[in-house]
Every structure is written in C-alpha cells, then in structure tokens.
Design a protein around this motif. Structure first.
Motif, PDB file in Angstrom:
ATOM      1  N   TYR A  24       0.852  -1.192   0.000  1.00 31.40           N
ATOM      2  CA  TYR A  24       0.000   0.000   0.000  1.00 31.40           C
ATOM      3  C   TYR A  24       0.884   1.238   0.000  1.00 31.40           C
ATOM      4  O   TYR A  24       1.729   1.411   0.871  1.00 31.40           O
ATOM      5  CB  TYR A  24      -0.915   0.009   1.235  1.00 31.40           C
ATOM      6  N   GLY A  25       0.663   2.079  -0.974  1.00 25.68           N
ATOM      7  CA  GLY A  25       1.407   3.337  -1.046  1.00 25.68           C
ATOM      8  C   GLY A  25       2.904   3.130  -1.191  1.00 25.68           C
ATOM      9  O   GLY A  25       3.675   3.932  -0.667  1.00 25.68           O
ATOM     10  N   GLY A  26       3.337   2.077  -1.843  1.00 24.57           N
ATOM     11  CA  GLY A  26       4.766   1.821  -2.030  1.00 24.57           C
ATOM     12  C   GLY A  26       5.417   1.127  -0.846  1.00 24.57           C
ATOM     13  O   GLY A  26       6.607   0.822  -0.887  1.00 24.57           O
ATOM     14  N   ARG A  27       4.691   0.874   0.220  1.00 24.20           N
ATOM     15  CA  ARG A  27       5.246   0.225   1.407  1.00 24.20           C
ATOM     16  C   ARG A  27       5.176  -1.295   1.235  1.00 24.20           C
ATOM     17  O   ARG A  27       4.128  -1.855   0.943  1.00 24.20           O
ATOM     18  CB  ARG A  27       4.458   0.652   2.641  1.00 24.20           C
ATOM     19  N   HIS A  28       6.309  -1.947   1.439  1.00 25.83           N
ATOM     20  CA  HIS A  28       6.381  -3.395   1.289  1.00 25.83           C
ATOM     21  C   HIS A  28       5.768  -4.095   2.500  1.00 25.83           C
ATOM     22  O   HIS A  28       5.773  -3.579   3.616  1.00 25.83           O
ATOM     23  CB  HIS A  28       7.834  -3.848   1.118  1.00 25.83           C
ATOM     24  N   GLY A  29       5.262  -5.302   2.268  1.00 27.90           N
ATOM     25  CA  GLY A  29       4.671  -6.088   3.347  1.00 27.90           C
ATOM     26  C   GLY A  29       5.687  -6.513   4.383  1.00 27.90           C
ATOM     27  O   GLY A  29       5.344  -6.766   5.533  1.00 27.90           O
ATOM     28  N   SER A  30       6.945  -6.597   3.983  1.00 33.54           N
ATOM     29  CA  SER A  30       7.987  -6.968   4.943  1.00 33.54           C
ATOM     30  C   SER A  30       8.279  -5.826   5.919  1.00 33.54           C
ATOM     31  O   SER A  30       8.994  -6.029   6.902  1.00 33.54           O
ATOM     32  CB  SER A  30       9.265  -7.368   4.215  1.00 33.54           C
ATOM     33  N   GLY A  31       7.733  -4.660   5.680  1.00 32.17           N
ATOM     34  CA  GLY A  31       7.903  -3.537   6.601  1.00 32.17           C
ATOM     35  C   GLY A  31       6.668  -3.291   7.459  1.00 32.17           C
ATOM     36  O   GLY A  31       6.667  -2.423   8.318  1.00 32.17           O
ATOM     37  N   ILE A  32       5.601  -4.047   7.257  1.00 34.62           N
ATOM     38  CA  ILE A  32       4.353  -3.887   8.022  1.00 34.62           C
ATOM     39  C   ILE A  32       4.378  -4.857   9.188  1.00 34.62           C
ATOM     40  O   ILE A  32       4.571  -6.068   9.002  1.00 34.62           O
ATOM     41  CB  ILE A  32       3.120  -4.145   7.122  1.00 34.62           C
ATOM     42  N   ARG A  33       4.178  -4.348  10.382  1.00 28.73           N
ATOM     43  CA  ARG A  33       4.229  -5.181  11.584  1.00 28.73           C
ATOM     44  C   ARG A  33       2.966  -6.038  11.707  1.00 28.73           C
ATOM     45  O   ARG A  33       1.859  -5.562  11.489  1.00 28.73           O
ATOM     46  CB  ARG A  33       4.375  -4.308  12.820  1.00 28.73           C
ATOM     47  N   VAL A  34       3.156  -7.296  12.086  1.00 34.31           N
ATOM     48  CA  VAL A  34       2.025  -8.192  12.303  1.00 34.31           C
ATOM     49  C   VAL A  34       1.232  -7.745  13.521  1.00 34.31           C
ATOM     50  O   VAL A  34       0.003  -7.871  13.564  1.00 34.31           O
ATOM     51  CB  VAL A  34       2.516  -9.653  12.475  1.00 34.31           C
ATOM     52  N   ASP A  35       1.913  -7.179  14.505  1.00 38.58           N
ATOM     53  CA  ASP A  35       1.233  -6.718  15.727  1.00 38.58           C
ATOM     54  C   ASP A  35       0.165  -5.680  15.419  1.00 38.58           C
ATOM     55  O   ASP A  35      -0.845  -5.612  16.121  1.00 38.58           O
ATOM     56  CB  ASP A  35       2.240  -6.095  16.699  1.00 38.58           C
TER      57      ASP A  35
ATOM     58  N   LEU B 139      -7.621  -9.136   6.776  1.00 37.29           N
ATOM     59  CA  LEU B 139      -7.499  -8.391   8.036  1.00 37.29           C
ATOM     60  C   LEU B 139      -6.609  -7.167   7.853  1.00 37.29           C
ATOM     61  O   LEU B 139      -6.932  -6.080   8.364  1.00 37.29           O
ATOM     62  CB  LEU B 139      -6.933  -9.306   9.127  1.00 37.29           C
ATOM     63  N   TRP B 140      -5.512  -7.318   7.109  1.00 42.21           N
ATOM     64  CA  TRP B 140      -4.667  -6.156   6.857  1.00 42.21           C
ATOM     65  C   TRP B 140      -5.436  -5.087   6.073  1.00 42.21           C
ATOM     66  O   TRP B 140      -5.302  -3.893   6.354  1.00 42.21           O
ATOM     67  CB  TRP B 140      -3.414  -6.564   6.075  1.00 42.21           C
ATOM     68  N   MET B 141      -6.220  -5.509   5.076  1.00 42.68           N
ATOM     69  CA  MET B 141      -6.987  -4.534   4.290  1.00 42.68           C
ATOM     70  C   MET B 141      -7.984  -3.784   5.175  1.00 42.68           C
ATOM     71  O   MET B 141      -8.154  -2.556   5.043  1.00 42.68           O
ATOM     72  CB  MET B 141      -7.709  -5.239   3.143  1.00 42.68           C
ATOM     73  N   VAL B 142      -8.634  -4.491   6.090  1.00 43.84           N
ATOM     74  CA  VAL B 142      -9.580  -3.833   6.998  1.00 43.84           C
ATOM     75  C   VAL B 142      -8.856  -2.848   7.902  1.00 43.84           C
ATOM     76  O   VAL B 142      -9.291  -1.698   8.070  1.00 43.84           O
ATOM     77  CB  VAL B 142     -10.345  -4.895   7.823  1.00 43.84           C
ATOM     78  N   ARG B 143      -7.733  -3.286   8.474  1.00 41.53           N
ATOM     79  CA  ARG B 143      -6.981  -2.401   9.381  1.00 41.53           C
ATOM     80  C   ARG B 143      -6.381  -1.208   8.628  1.00 41.53           C
ATOM     81  O   ARG B 143      -6.362  -0.095   9.147  1.00 41.53           O
ATOM     82  CB  ARG B 143      -5.879  -3.190  10.088  1.00 41.53           C
ATOM     83  N   GLN B 144      -5.928  -1.421   7.405  1.00 42.19           N
ATOM     84  CA  GLN B 144      -5.386  -0.313   6.615  1.00 42.19           C
ATOM     85  C   GLN B 144      -6.495   0.666   6.246  1.00 42.19           C
ATOM     86  O   GLN B 144      -6.299   1.882   6.273  1.00 42.19           O
ATOM     87  CB  GLN B 144      -4.705  -0.844   5.343  1.00 42.19           C
ATOM     88  N   GLY B 145      -7.649   0.140   5.918  1.00 44.06           N
ATOM     89  CA  GLY B 145      -8.794   1.016   5.622  1.00 44.06           C
ATOM     90  C   GLY B 145      -9.200   1.839   6.830  1.00 44.06           C
ATOM     91  O   GLY B 145      -9.571   3.008   6.695  1.00 44.06           O
ATOM     92  N   GLN B 146      -9.130   1.256   8.020  1.00 46.57           N
ATOM     93  CA  GLN B 146      -9.451   2.007   9.242  1.00 46.57           C
ATOM     94  C   GLN B 146      -8.408   3.084   9.507  1.00 46.57           C
ATOM     95  O   GLN B 146      -8.740   4.179   9.940  1.00 46.57           O
ATOM     96  CB  GLN B 146      -9.524   1.060  10.447  1.00 46.57           C
ATOM     97  N   ALA B 147      -7.140   2.770   9.260  1.00 46.59           N
ATOM     98  CA  ALA B 147      -6.070   3.726   9.550  1.00 46.59           C
ATOM     99  C   ALA B 147      -6.056   4.888   8.562  1.00 46.59           C
ATOM    100  O   ALA B 147      -5.833   6.038   8.956  1.00 46.59           O
ATOM    101  CB  ALA B 147      -4.716   3.018   9.528  1.00 46.59           C
TER     102      ALA B 147
ATOM    103  N   LEU C 219      12.023  -8.401   9.792  1.00 47.80           N
ATOM    104  CA  LEU C 219      11.487  -9.373   8.844  1.00 47.80           C
ATOM    105  C   LEU C 219      10.599 -10.410   9.532  1.00 47.80           C
ATOM    106  O   LEU C 219       9.498 -10.705   9.058  1.00 47.80           O
ATOM    107  CB  LEU C 219      12.627 -10.072   8.101  1.00 47.80           C
ATOM    108  N   LEU C 220      11.032 -10.965  10.652  1.00 45.01           N
ATOM    109  CA  LEU C 220      10.237 -11.987  11.327  1.00 45.01           C
ATOM    110  C   LEU C 220       9.111 -11.402  12.170  1.00 45.01           C
ATOM    111  O   LEU C 220       8.325 -12.145  12.746  1.00 45.01           O
ATOM    112  CB  LEU C 220      11.123 -12.889  12.179  1.00 45.01           C
ATOM    113  N   GLY C 221       9.001 -10.123  12.224  1.00 38.54           N
ATOM    114  CA  GLY C 221       7.886  -9.479  12.907  1.00 38.54           C
ATOM    115  C   GLY C 221       6.918  -8.840  11.920  1.00 38.54           C
ATOM    116  O   GLY C 221       5.984  -8.158  12.302  1.00 38.54           O
ATOM    117  N   SER C 222       7.158  -9.087  10.632  1.00 37.86           N
ATOM    118  CA  SER C 222       6.349  -8.465   9.585  1.00 37.86           C
ATOM    119  C   SER C 222       5.326  -9.462   9.051  1.00 37.86           C
ATOM    120  O   SER C 222       5.148 -10.555   9.587  1.00 37.86           O
ATOM    121  CB  SER C 222       7.256  -7.988   8.452  1.00 37.86           C
ATOM    122  N   LEU C 223       4.669  -9.101   7.967  1.00 43.04           N
ATOM    123  CA  LEU C 223       3.701  -9.983   7.324  1.00 43.04           C
ATOM    124  C   LEU C 223       4.357 -11.229   6.728  1.00 43.04           C
ATOM    125  O   LEU C 223       3.665 -12.172   6.355  1.00 43.04           O
ATOM    126  CB  LEU C 223       2.940  -9.227   6.238  1.00 43.04           C
ATOM    127  N   PHE C 224       5.682 -11.223   6.666  1.00 45.96           N
ATOM    128  CA  PHE C 224       6.397 -12.397   6.168  1.00 45.96           C
ATOM    129  C   PHE C 224       6.183 -13.603   7.078  1.00 45.96           C
ATOM    130  O   PHE C 224       6.081 -14.738   6.593  1.00 45.96           O
ATOM    131  CB  PHE C 224       7.896 -12.088   6.053  1.00 45.96           C
TER     132      PHE C 224
END
Length: 189
Positions: A27-38, A93-101, A53-58
């Motif tokens: 989303y917006g050029g941000r990679h999934g490996s930079g998005i926190r699972v928390d 779930l990520w799409m819902v949370r990103q839409g909320q943010a 990396l191990l705390g991201s969507l990976f």
C-alpha cells in the motif's frame, strides 16, 4: 494421479506466491515486509513503524507456506485449506486495518498494490489446490461375510477332502469315483 499432481503443483505455486508477496509493495509503495504483524491485532491499527522481517507480514505467510508443504506431503486437504485461510485471513485483516487507519482504500497509484494482489491470488490458489487434491484414501475394514452351509450336498470337511472307504479287506484308500478298489495281484503272476 493426475489430480494429485495438479493439486500439488497449484499448492506449491500458491505457497511461493504467499512467501513472495511481503517483498512487494502492499500500500502506497510500502512493502509487506515492513508492516508489523502486531498492528493487525492491536487497537492502534496499521502504523508507519518499520518492522523486522520476522515481525512483519512475512511471518504468517512463511507459516502458511510451511503448512502447505506439510499438506502436500501428507496429501491433506484440511491442511491446505488451513494454509489458504491463513493467507486470505491475514490479507483481508490487513486490508480492513489499513482502511481504518487511512480512512479508505484505493487501488493503484498510492493505494493497494501488487503485494496484496499476489497474496490474495495465492490464497485462492491454495483453496483451489485443496479442492483439487484427492486426499488420502484410508483402507476400510472388510466386514466378515458368513456363508450359510448348503444342505443339498454333503460336506466332508472344510477343504472338501476325498472320502476314505473301507473295503472288505480292511484297508482304506481314497476313492474318486466311490467304487471298490481293483484287487492287488502279486508280481509275476
């Protein structure tokens, strides 16, 4: 055999796509490996904080790939379906949370990008693989079949052994026809 090969191939392609998707823009050029699972499970929502990396969507995508490999090896449709639901669940779930943010979701440009599409398509491929794969066939126990004895013919034993009849001489010998044995003559007579 054909369904096993096709199902396994679809599952492996889906697993590869799921593992590859965090390394693409989400989303917006941000990679999934930079998005926190928390961020998916907290009340804060998706934050701009950088993730390891191990705390991201990976992490969930790699776990789904591991489940897929296990499902292919065991030929378990349930395991493949669980891997597919994990990939689709995390993506949605990520799409819902990103839409909320961000207030809304847009596609293309500064919105949803190829990483989300890859993850979503990988989840659908895993679901398709679970549907195509025939699964394991467990042998069923054969129920014992009891035969009723026939009363119209005599039974001589379990394996229908030949009968022995006593002759007037007192010796018994198997007979095929049931008639008397020919007399024994001494040699040279």
């Amino acid at each position: 055999m054909f369904r096993t090969v096709v199902g396994s191939l679809l599952a492996l392609i889906g697993a590869a796509g799921a593992v590859w998707s965090p390394f693409r823009a989400w989303y917006g050029g941000r990679h999934g490996s930079g998005i926190r699972v928390d961020d998916l499970f907290t009340g804060v929502g998706v934050t701009p904080d950088k993730a390891a990396l191990l705390g991201s969507l990976f992490l969930p995508m790699a776990f789904a790939a591991l489940l897929t490999l296990l499902g292919v090896l065991l030929r378990s449709r349930l395991t493949l379906a669980l891997a597919a639901l994990l990939v689709l669940g995390i993506t949605i779930l990520w799409m819902v949370r990103q839409g909320q943010a961000s207030g809304s979701l847009t596609a293309g440009g500064n919105g949803l990008d190829y990483g989300v599409a890859t993850a979503f398509a990988s989840g659908l491929l895993l679901l398709l693989a679970a549907a195509v794969l025939p699964g394991r066939h467990r042998p069923r126990r054969a129920t014992p079949v009891f035969e009723e004895p026939r009363y119209d013919e005599p039974t001589y034993g379990r394996y229908d052994e030949p009968r022995y009849e006593e002759e007037e001489t007192g010796r018994g010998a198997p007979t095929e026809t049931g008639g008397p044995l020919p007399p024994i003559s001494p040699p040279g007579v």
